[in-house]
Design a protein around this motif. Structure first.
Motif, mmCIF file in Angstrom:
data_model
loop_
_atom_site.group_PDB
_atom_site.id
_atom_site.type_symbol
_atom_site.label_atom_id
_atom_site.label_comp_id
_atom_site.label_asym_id
_atom_site.label_seq_id
_atom_site.Cartn_x
_atom_site.Cartn_y
_atom_site.Cartn_z
ATOM 1 N N ASN A 1 -100.702 6.345 29.989
ATOM 2 C CA ASN A 1 -100.904 7.719 29.905
ATOM 3 C C ASN A 1 -100.242 7.978 28.471
ATOM 4 O O ASN A 1 -99.103 7.566 28.282
ATOM 5 N N MET A 2 -100.703 8.445 27.636
ATOM 6 C CA MET A 2 -100.212 8.878 26.421
ATOM 7 C C MET A 2 -99.610 10.513 26.458
ATOM 8 O O MET A 2 -100.166 11.247 27.127
ATOM 9 N N SER A 3 -98.278 10.538 25.957
ATOM 10 C CA SER A 3 -97.800 11.921 25.703
ATOM 11 C C SER A 3 -98.572 12.838 24.822
ATOM 12 O O SER A 3 -98.986 12.358 23.892
ATOM 13 N N PRO A 4 -98.516 14.288 25.084
ATOM 14 C CA PRO A 4 -99.023 15.208 24.261
ATOM 15 C C PRO A 4 -98.217 15.240 22.888
ATOM 16 O O PRO A 4 -98.573 15.558 22.110
ATOM 17 N N LEU A 5 -96.854 14.819 22.958
ATOM 18 C CA LEU A 5 -96.300 14.752 21.880
ATOM 19 C C LEU A 5 -96.735 13.968 20.818
ATOM 20 O O LEU A 5 -96.904 12.678 20.843
ATOM 21 N N VAL A 6 -96.800 14.312 19.500
ATOM 22 C CA VAL A 6 -97.323 13.181 18.438
ATOM 23 C C VAL A 6 -96.347 13.704 17.320
ATOM 24 O O VAL A 6 -95.968 14.720 16.861
ATOM 25 N N LEU A 7 -95.781 12.560 16.595
ATOM 26 C CA LEU A 7 -94.854 12.823 15.460
ATOM 27 C C LEU A 7 -95.417 12.366 14.285
ATOM 28 O O LEU A 7 -95.943 11.071 14.246
ATOM 29 N N ASN A 8 -95.303 12.971 13.156
ATOM 30 C CA ASN A 8 -96.006 12.627 11.872
ATOM 31 C C ASN A 8 -94.903 12.291 10.804
ATOM 32 O O ASN A 8 -94.033 13.029 10.707
ATOM 33 N N ASP A 9 -94.826 11.212 10.211
ATOM 34 C CA ASP A 9 -94.262 10.669 9.108
ATOM 35 C C ASP A 9 -94.804 10.780 7.879
ATOM 36 O O ASP A 9 -95.986 10.776 7.506
ATOM 37 N N MET A 10 -94.039 11.115 6.758
ATOM 38 C CA MET A 10 -94.631 11.089 5.511
ATOM 39 C C MET A 10 -93.654 10.900 4.359
ATOM 40 O O MET A 10 -92.425 10.515 4.725
ATOM 41 N N MET A 11 -94.334 10.672 3.335
ATOM 42 C CA MET A 11 -93.310 10.120 2.181
ATOM 43 C C MET A 11 -92.233 11.034 2.007
ATOM 44 O O MET A 11 -92.139 12.032 2.149
ATOM 45 N N GLY A 12 -90.888 10.251 1.447
ATOM 46 C CA GLY A 12 -89.754 10.736 1.300
ATOM 47 C C GLY A 12 -89.810 12.084 0.238
ATOM 48 O O GLY A 12 -90.629 11.801 -0.798
ATOM 49 N N LEU A 13 -88.650 12.929 0.026
ATOM 50 C CA LEU A 13 -88.819 13.652 -1.078
ATOM 51 C C LEU A 13 -87.999 13.005 -1.998
ATOM 52 O O LEU A 13 -86.752 13.041 -1.867
ATOM 53 N N GLU A 14 -88.613 12.749 -3.209
ATOM 54 C CA GLU A 14 -87.995 11.995 -4.391
ATOM 55 C C GLU A 14 -87.351 13.154 -5.096
ATOM 56 O O GLU A 14 -87.811 14.285 -5.573
ATOM 57 N N ASN A 15 -86.217 12.782 -5.916
ATOM 58 C CA ASN A 15 -85.350 13.653 -6.869
ATOM 59 C C ASN A 15 -86.316 13.060 -8.178
ATOM 60 O O ASN A 15 -85.836 12.744 -9.252
ATOM 61 N N VAL A 16 -87.494 14.021 -8.225
ATOM 62 C CA VAL A 16 -88.160 14.026 -9.458
ATOM 63 C C VAL A 16 -87.885 15.091 -10.416
ATOM 64 O O VAL A 16 -87.227 16.204 -10.079
ATOM 65 N N VAL B 1 -74.960 14.872 3.042
ATOM 66 C CA VAL B 1 -75.382 16.403 2.855
ATOM 67 C C VAL B 1 -74.525 16.975 1.716
ATOM 68 O O VAL B 1 -75.139 17.761 0.983
ATOM 69 N N HIS B 2 -73.435 16.734 1.473
ATOM 70 C CA HIS B 2 -72.731 17.343 0.444
ATOM 71 C C HIS B 2 -72.961 16.807 -0.929
ATOM 72 O O HIS B 2 -72.654 17.176 -1.981
ATOM 73 N N LEU B 3 -73.990 15.749 -0.914
ATOM 74 C CA LEU B 3 -74.147 15.037 -2.401
ATOM 75 C C LEU B 3 -75.906 15.250 -2.681
ATOM 76 O O LEU B 3 -76.311 14.705 -3.399
ATOM 77 N N LEU B 4 -76.362 16.025 -1.955
ATOM 78 C CA LEU B 4 -77.950 16.219 -2.157
ATOM 79 C C LEU B 4 -78.062 17.014 -3.559
ATOM 80 O O LEU B 4 -77.458 17.859 -3.854
ATOM 81 N N PRO B 5 -79.187 16.289 -4.367
ATOM 82 C CA PRO B 5 -79.171 16.953 -5.510
ATOM 83 C C PRO B 5 -79.896 18.365 -5.257
ATOM 84 O O PRO B 5 -80.436 18.656 -4.416
ATOM 85 N N ASP B 6 -79.660 19.220 -6.331
ATOM 86 C CA ASP B 6 -80.198 20.511 -6.363
ATOM 87 C C ASP B 6 -81.533 20.521 -6.019
ATOM 88 O O ASP B 6 -82.204 21.385 -5.512
ATOM 89 N N LYS B 7 -82.365 19.856 -6.847
ATOM 90 C CA LYS B 7 -83.875 19.935 -6.797
ATOM 91 C C LYS B 7 -84.566 19.428 -5.202
ATOM 92 O O LYS B 7 -85.385 20.205 -5.018
ATOM 93 N N VAL B 8 -83.750 18.454 -4.675
ATOM 94 C CA VAL B 8 -84.041 18.110 -3.209
ATOM 95 C C VAL B 8 -83.802 19.391 -2.289
ATOM 96 O O VAL B 8 -84.614 19.743 -1.632
ATOM 97 N N VAL B 9 -82.670 20.053 -2.614
ATOM 98 C CA VAL B 9 -82.534 21.201 -1.820
ATOM 99 C C VAL B 9 -83.462 22.677 -2.118
ATOM 100 O O VAL B 9 -83.907 23.056 -1.281
#
Length: 290
Positions: A103-118, A179-187
């Motif tokens: 039996n499959m749970s109704p919960l599904v999790l989606n993964d995606m590409m990370g947020l780059e500091n571009v 957390v305290h090192l996150l670049p401004d663009k990522v935030v």
């Protein structure tokens, strides 16, 4: 707690727990998750979208959820060393088996590409794709293009998403030790994505991973997560950075080097997953009343 006075505690720990956690509640949380059924009209799935910086632990959290629910260590979602860049290139859905009957749970999790500091001129690329994913427009298997967002003419563009295609909860996955090192663009990207989720009426939550790397006392004993002043500061820091309430930020220790499941790791993962379900389900019920 533990019978120690504040003067005998390590400096990284506070006497009174700032985080309430029932370590013996693992079984109740597990049963709640196994019994959960979406109640919205026409909904058979509860979709959780994970996003965040490269190497924050999105895929590891998916593996941890599967491990905690299936009772054995899973490496279904591919992961790599964070120094090697992003491992996840495509939009991928993970489903979870409940019990031994298939039996499959109704919960599904989606993964995606990370947020780059571009560079700033590309800042909206990933934001646009996250918004399309939240609306249910991205089909499974779409390979993200760092230069362009998904086009409506692409074969992986879902023109008529149904309730089961749409995202029901957005979860930002953040490395607690950085957390305290996150670049401004990522935030800024996370703030933009949060704004889009709010506009779409999708609740937003945060998972802080690698908590054992953020605080040496947590590494000694995972239960110290409740009294770690270092971790509390990271929660407060991210809350102020993005504007998300502290009670929507959840610390988690992902499975990484362990070869067997651990009750304390499971307890944090399952309690967090339960809160994600409860918050998302409450939102869906409110939407039906409108």
């Amino acid at each position: 707690m533990g019978g120690k006075s504040s003067s005998s505690l390590p400096p990284q720990l506070v006497d009174k727990p700032w985080l309430q956690m029932e370590w013996g509640g693992r079984g109740n949380d597990l049963q709640f998750i196994k019994d959960y059924t979406p109640k919205a009209d026409g909904q058979q799935q509860f979709r959780i979208l994970l996003h965040g910086p490269v190497g924050a632990g999105k895929s590891s959290f998916i593996n941890s959820v599967i491990s905690s629910l299936e009772g054995r260590i899973s490496v279904r979602a591919g992961v790599c060393n964070s120094n090697q860049g992003t491992y996840t290139k495509q939009y991928k859905t993970y489903r979870i088996q409940i019990g031994n009957q298939g039996n499959m749970s109704p919960l599904v999790l989606n993964d995606m590409m990370g947020l780059e500091n571009v560079p700033r001129r590309h800042r909206r690329v990933h934001v646009k794709d996250v918004e399309k994913a939240m609306k249910g427009h991205i089909k499974d298997g779409y390979i993200f293009n760092p230069e362009n967002s998904l086009s409506e003419t692409d074969n992986f563009y879902n023109k008529t998403p149904k309730v089961n295609d749409k995202v029901h909860v957005l979860v930002s996955v953040i490395d607690a030790s950085k957390v305290h090192l996150l670049p401004d663009k990522v935030v800024e990207k996370i703030q933009d994505i949060r704004d889009d989720a709010t506009d779409l009426g999708i609740p937003h939550m945060v998972i802080l991973t690698k908590i054992d790397e953020a605080c040496p006392e947590i590494k000694k004993d995972l239960k110290n997560v409740c009294r770690s002043s270092l971790l509390q500061k990271r929660v407060l820091c991210f809350s102020k950075l993005v504007g998300i309430p502290e009670n929507c930020i959840f610390p988690v220790k992902n499975y990484h080097s362990e070869r067997n499941v651990d009750n304390d790791i499971d307890a944090l993962v399952l309690n967090t997953l339960r809160r994600i379900i409860e918050i998302g389900d409450e939102h869906l019920k409110n939407q039906e009343r409108i």
